[in-house]
Design a protein around this motif. Structure first.
Motif, PDB file in Angstrom:
ATOM      1  N   HIS A   1      10.708  12.746 -62.400  1.00  0.00           N
ATOM      2  CA  HIS A   1       9.578  12.389 -61.549  1.00  0.00           C
ATOM      3  C   HIS A   1       9.427  13.462 -60.487  1.00  0.00           C
ATOM      4  CE1 HIS A   1       7.083  10.356 -58.680  1.00  0.00           C
ATOM      5  NE2 HIS A   1       8.073  10.119 -57.839  1.00  0.00           N
ATOM      6  N   CYS A   2       8.175  13.802 -60.162  1.00  0.00           N
ATOM      7  CA  CYS A   2       7.900  14.799 -59.125  1.00  0.00           C
ATOM      8  C   CYS A   2       7.126  14.102 -58.009  1.00  0.00           C
ATOM      9  CB  CYS A   2       7.083  15.942 -59.732  1.00  0.00           C
ATOM     10  SG  CYS A   2       6.567  17.166 -58.524  1.00  0.00           S
ATOM     11  N   PRO A   3       7.814  13.659 -56.942  1.00  0.00           N
ATOM     12  CA  PRO A   3       7.119  12.950 -55.870  1.00  0.00           C
ATOM     13  C   PRO A   3       6.186  13.846 -55.079  1.00  0.00           C
ATOM     14  CG  PRO A   3       9.485  13.135 -55.368  1.00  0.00           C
ATOM     15  CD  PRO A   3       9.267  13.749 -56.730  1.00  0.00           C
ATOM     16  N   ALA A   4       6.520  15.141 -54.951  1.00  0.00           N
ATOM     17  CA  ALA A   4       5.680  16.094 -54.226  1.00  0.00           C
ATOM     18  C   ALA A   4       6.018  17.474 -54.763  1.00  0.00           C
ATOM     19  CB  ALA A   4       5.977  16.017 -52.725  1.00  0.00           C
ATOM     20  N   GLN A   5       5.117  18.420 -54.570  1.00  0.00           N
ATOM     21  CA  GLN A   5       5.310  19.779 -55.074  1.00  0.00           C
ATOM     22  C   GLN A   5       6.721  20.287 -54.762  1.00  0.00           C
ATOM     23  OE1 GLN A   5       2.433  21.646 -56.433  1.00  0.00           O
ATOM     24  NE2 GLN A   5       4.143  22.820 -57.259  1.00  0.00           N
ATOM     25  N   GLY A   6       7.451  20.701 -55.784  1.00  0.00           N
ATOM     26  CA  GLY A   6       8.778  21.278 -55.582  1.00  0.00           C
ATOM     27  C   GLY A   6       9.901  20.266 -55.445  1.00  0.00           C
ATOM     28  N   GLN A   7       9.594  18.956 -55.487  1.00  0.00           N
ATOM     29  CA  GLN A   7      10.649  17.932 -55.384  1.00  0.00           C
ATOM     30  C   GLN A   7      10.764  17.187 -56.714  1.00  0.00           C
ATOM     31  OE1 GLN A   7       9.962  15.287 -52.074  1.00  0.00           O
ATOM     32  NE2 GLN A   7       9.404  16.972 -50.722  1.00  0.00           N
TER      33      GLN A   7
END
Ligand code: FES
Length: 142
Positions: free
Chosen positions: A70-76
């Protein structure tokens, strides 16, 4: 000879029950071919490919590696096992940020791993994940 009829009925009833039990066993062995593994999480680091393939705000399923990222925000990034905590089938798709288990219909929140719909009740275990050179690496020491 009057005692023969009840005996015969008992035998037939027993045979019917054995038949039903046999079907149950067949269903289970079919499930075991769907990718169940002893360890729901990787025992060694696994490369999953370009981190950019995971949609921001969404998730991507890696069925072969039995993982979901899962990618909660760009780069995370957050990774979870994609092996259902009910009987161990691998999730087959993600819809509306819910991971779907094809075996008995359990659904999991891809942002937390939590079970949203049974029969599974336990959450999907989290797996460490990091980005190295633009690629996702999941598993121990990640
Ligand atoms: S194995 Fe996933 S719902 Fe049963």
């Amino acid at each position: 000879m009057s005692g023969q009829t009840p005996d015969r009925r008992t035998v037939l009833k027993g045979a019917a029950l054995a038949g039903a039990a046999g079907l149950g066993v067949a269903a289970c062995s079919t499930e075991s071919k769907l990718g169940h593994a002893k360890n729901p999480t990787p025992t060694a680091p696994v490369e999953l490919g370009a981190a950019s393939e995971v949609p921001v705000g969404g998730a991507k399923l890696y069925r072969e590696q039995r993982l979901m990222v899962h990618c909660p925000a760009q780069g995370q990034y957050k990774a979870f096992s994609a092996q259902c905590t009910h009987a161990g089938c691998v999730l087959d798709k993600i819809e509306d940020n819910e991971g779907n288990c094809p075996c008995h219909g359990s659904r999991f929140d891809v942002t937390t791993g939590k079970s949203l719909k049974g029969p599974a009740t336990a959450p999907l275990p989290a797996v460490p994940v990091k980005v190295v050179g633009g690629k996702l690496i999941a598993g121990p020491d990640a």
